[in-house]
Design an enzyme around this catalytic site. Structure first.
Site, PDB file in Angstrom:
ATOM      1  N   ASP A  38      -1.055  -7.570   2.439  1.00 58.06           N
ATOM      2  CA  ASP A  38      -0.958  -7.451   0.982  1.00 58.06           C
ATOM      3  C   ASP A  38       0.408  -7.919   0.482  1.00 58.06           C
ATOM      4  O   ASP A  38       0.520  -8.634  -0.520  1.00 58.06           O
ATOM      5  CB  ASP A  38      -1.164  -5.993   0.553  1.00 58.06           C
ATOM      6  CG  ASP A  38      -2.641  -5.631   0.427  1.00 58.06           C
ATOM      7  OD1 ASP A  38      -3.092  -4.707   1.122  1.00 58.06           O
ATOM      8  OD2 ASP A  38      -3.336  -6.296  -0.376  1.00 58.06           O
ATOM      9  N   PHE A  39       1.465  -7.516   1.185  1.00 61.53           N
ATOM     10  CA  PHE A  39       2.803  -7.888   0.726  1.00 61.53           C
ATOM     11  C   PHE A  39       3.038  -9.386   0.855  1.00 61.53           C
ATOM     12  O   PHE A  39       3.629 -10.016  -0.024  1.00 61.53           O
ATOM     13  CB  PHE A  39       3.879  -7.119   1.503  1.00 61.53           C
ATOM     14  CG  PHE A  39       4.014  -5.706   1.024  1.00 61.53           C
ATOM     15  CD1 PHE A  39       3.572  -4.649   1.807  1.00 61.53           C
ATOM     16  CD2 PHE A  39       4.553  -5.434  -0.223  1.00 61.53           C
ATOM     17  CE1 PHE A  39       3.678  -3.343   1.352  1.00 61.53           C
ATOM     18  CE2 PHE A  39       4.669  -4.125  -0.690  1.00 61.53           C
ATOM     19  CZ  PHE A  39       4.224  -3.081   0.097  1.00 61.53           C
TER      20      PHE A  39
END
Lengths: 395, 395
Positions: free
Chosen positions: A168-169
Site C-alpha cells: 500500500d505504501f
C-alpha cells in the site's frame, strides 16, 4: 505559511490506505486536499479496529492536513457536484476498482472535457489495464505476486509479509511520484493526464537486482532471514536485553570490529579476510559475533561499535523508537491534538525541505467537517441547495 | 518524445542504491541525469557481485536512462567544474556523509550562491541534522531503528529484515517526492532549496498506525508472521506445488469462501461469523483454510478463489513473476539490450502516465560515456583543457 504545493487543490475519492496516503503526502507539502467520503459512514478506515476514543487509528494515521467533505459519487447528482469540484481543482486521486469512475461518468475522459489540465491519479491493486485489472487487491497479494514475500522470511520458514502494508505504501509513494511529475508537465504545457499506479507494479519496482540476476545469471533470490548475499556479518543478533543489527560491510570495518571485540587474531584468519570469504564462512562469522553480543546489553553493543566505526543499531520497538533522541530531533514522531482521540503522536513528515518545510497544521478531520466551507464557500451553493442535498443524502 | 520532466537537468553525486534510485526515477520521467562517478573506479556498485559479464547487477538495476561523467569532487578543480555544471542544472542529488559536500565547498549554501534556483536533495542514513547524523547508514540499520524489523518475521522468531533493501528504496522514493515538491515550488517562485531525506525517517514514515496505537492505546505491534490483527484468514498457505496468500477481508467474502471450499455450514458457526470472531479463532480458521489448500495446486487455488471473488494470489519467485501475463501486459519486467551484459530484463517503470509515459531509452551507461558530450559539448571546455583534466585524473 507558504508551502511547496500551496495553491494546489486535490480531490481525494479514496478510502483505506494507498490512496489516502498519496493524498496525505500532497497535503503535508501544502496542497489543499478534500477527502471525499460517503455521507453517514465515511471512509471505512474510520471504523476499523483499533479505535482510539471511537476513531479508527488507521484513519488517524493517514489523513492529517486534509478537509473532509461528504458526497455520494454513486448518484448522478453527486457526479455533477464532483464535476463542479473538478472545474476548480488540479488533481483527483482515486482508488476505486478500475472502471468505476468511468461507470460513474467521472472517469478521466469525462473530467478531461471539463478541465483539460486535470491530473487524475488512480491507485489500484493491479492497475487500469491488464488481465487482472478487475481483481480486488490487498497488500498481501501485491507482496506475494510482486516477488517480495518469496524473498522475505527465514531460509527454513515460509514466505513472509512485511510487518507493515508496504505494498500500500509503495503504491501511494509511486502514485505521488507520478502525480508530481505530471504536475510539472502540466505547469509548463497546461495539459493534464491520467496517472495509473498499481500496488503490484510498485512492489516489482523495488526488487533491486533480482530480475536481472535471474535473467542474466539464472540466480533466484531465496529467503535468507536478515542476511544479504554479499556481506557478513550482516544480521540480527541477540544481546542480553534485546536485539541489535550489525553490518560489517568492508575489510576496514572487519578489522575495527575484531579489534573492538577482543579477537584481533581473526584479522589474519584466511576464513575471514575478504567479504566473499566471510560470506562463505557466514555461520562461523555469526557465531563469533553472537558470542560477543550475548555478553552485552543493546546499549553497550551500540555504543562500543559506533565508537569503533562499526555500523550497527538497536532493533527498536515503537516504545523505544519514539523516545530516541535522534527521532525526536528529526521530529519523526510529533504530537498532535485530536479533537476526539486526544493527545496523539503520528509518524512525522519527511523529507525536510529547508525553505518550505511540510508541517502538520490540522488533525485528521471529522466526517464532513468542511462541507459548508466547500459547498457554500467554494462552490457557492445556496443554503437551500445545500440543505436539500444533505436531506437527500447526496452530501 | 517529450516526457513529464523533459528539460530538467539533474547532477547525481551518488553511489550504491538510495541516491541512484532517486535519480533514476527522475530519469525515467525524462530528466537528463548526469551520474557523477570517480575517474577510474566509478560507482562501486559497478563492482559488487554478482557481475553480469563484468558489470555489477546492482549498478545495472538502478542506472538506466542516465549519462555517466567522471569527476573527482575531492579536488578543488573538480569542485569548480561541479559548480560550472550546477550553473546549468536544476537539481543536485547527493548521498555523501552529511557535511561532506560542505567540506568540498559544494554544499547547499555554496551552490545557492551560484544558482539560487538549485534544488539540492541529500539522501543519507540519518539525515543532515540530529545526534546520529554522522553515523554511517545501512539499510538494515534503518529497518531496525525505524521499527520495521521488530514487526517483521515470525511470532516465535527474531526480527527480520525485508528481502529487499526497503530502507534504501523508501529513502529514494521520499527523496523524489521532496524533490518534485520543491521543483513545483521553484517553478512558480524561482527559489530552490535543500531537501533532506533520510533512510531512518523514511522507514518511520510508513509505520501505518503503529505510533498512534502505542501512544493512544498502549498497543505494541509485535511480529505475527504474515497475519494482520484485524482479518482472518489472512496468511500464506502451502498448496501442493507452492505457496499462496489468501485474505478474507469481510463477512461477504467469508461466505463465498466457505461455499467454494465445500464447508457452507461454517457460515453459521458463531466462531467465524464476524471479522473479530474469525481473528479470535485464527488458528482454527487457518487450519480449515490450510486443509483445503493442501489438496490443490497453486493454480487451482487461485483460479477457484478468484472465480468466487475471494482475494488471493500466488507467491511468485522471480522465475514465475516475469512470465506472468499481467506483469507482461503491464510491462513491469521489460527487456533491454546492455552493451556489456547483453540481453537483460529490469524492473519496469511505474506509474503509467497516459500522455507522457516514462520509457527506458538507454541502458545503464559505461563509466564516463558522456564526458565529451558534457564537458566539451555542454560546458564548452576546449580539447586541451579536456585532455589536461583527464590526464590529471580530475575527470
Amino acid at each position: 505559511m507558504e508551502k511547496a504545493l500551496s495553491g494546489i487543490r486535490v480531490l481525494g475519492a479514496t478510502r483505506m490506505l494507498a490512496g489516502p496516503y498519496c493524498e496525505m503526502l500532497l497535503a503535508d507539502m501544502g496542497a489543499e486536499v478534500l477527502h471525499i467520503e460517503l455521507p453517514g459512514r465515511g471512509d471505512e478506515s474510520r471504523h476499523f479496529a483499533p479505535l482510539i476514543n471511537g476513531e479508527g487509528s488507521c484513519f488517524i494515521a493517514s489523513n492529517r492536513n486534509k478537509k473532509s467533505i461528504t458526497l455520494d459519487l454513486r448518484t448522478p447528482e453527486g457526479q455533477e457536484i464532483f464535476k463542479d469540484l473538478v472545474r476548480v481543482s488540479d488533481i483527483v486521486v482515486e482508488n476505486n476498482r478500475p472502471g468505476t469512475m468511468d461507470k460513474w461518468n467521472v472517469g478521466y475522459k469525462d473530467l478531461k472535457e471539463i478541465n483539460p489540465g486535470i491530473i487524475m491519479t488512480s491507485v489500484s491493486g493491479f492497475g487500469q489495464t491488464g488481465p487482472y485489472s478487475q481483481r480486488a487487491g490487498l497488500d498481501i497479494v501485491a507482496q506475494a505476486m510482486g516477488g517480495l514475500m518469496f524473498m522475505t522470511g527465514e531460509a527454513d520458514g515460509s514466505p513472509t509479509r512485511t510487518g507493515n502494508a508496504i505494498g500500500d505504501f509503495l503504491g501511494g509513494l509511486f502514485a505521488t511520484y507520478g502525480t508530481l511529475s505530471a504536475l510539472y508537465y502540466k505547469q509548463r504545457t497546461g495539459k493534464g493526464q491520467h496517472v495509473d499506479a498499481a500496488l503490484l507494479d510498485s512492489v516489482i519496482a523495488v526488487l533491486e537486482n533480482v530480475i536481472p540476476n535471474y535473467v542474466g545469471l539464472g540466480k533466484v533470490t531465496e529467503r535468507m532471514g536478515s542476511r544479504i548475499p554479499g556481506i557478513a556479518p550482516y544480521n540480527t543478533f541477540l544481546a542480553k536485553d534485546g536485539y541489535v543489527v550489525i553490518g560489517v560491510s568492508s575489510n576496514q570495518i572487519w578489522k575495527r570490529f575484531v579489534d573492538v571485540i577482543g579477537r584481533p587474531e581473526l584479522n589474519d584468519d584466511p576464513r575471514f579476510n575478504s567479504p566473499s570469504a566471510r560470506v562463505e564462512n557466514v555461520e562461523e562469522v555469526e557465531k563469533i559475533t553472537q558470542e560477543w553480543v550475548s555478553q552485552k546489553t543493546v546499549e553497550e553493543v551500540v555504543s562500543i561499535l559506533n565508537e569503533a566505526g562499526v555500523i550497527c543499531g538497536p532493533v527498536y520497538s515503537v516504545e523505544q523508537l519514539i523516545e530516541d533522541p535522534h527521532v525526536k530531533a528529526r521530529d519523526m514522531a510529533p504530537e498532535i491534538e485530536h479533537p476526539v482521540a486526544g493527545k496523539l503522536r503520528l509518524s512525522g513528515i519527511t523529507p525536510k525541505l529547508s525553505l518550505t518545510p511540510g508541517t502538520i497544521d490540522s488533525p485528521p478531520p471529522a466526517l464532513g467537517d468542511h462541507n459548508e466551507e466547500i459547498y457554500k464557500g467554494l462552490l457557492k451553493y445556496s443554503d437551500e441547495k445545500f440543505k436539500d442535498l444533505q436531506n437527500r443524502g447526496i452530501i
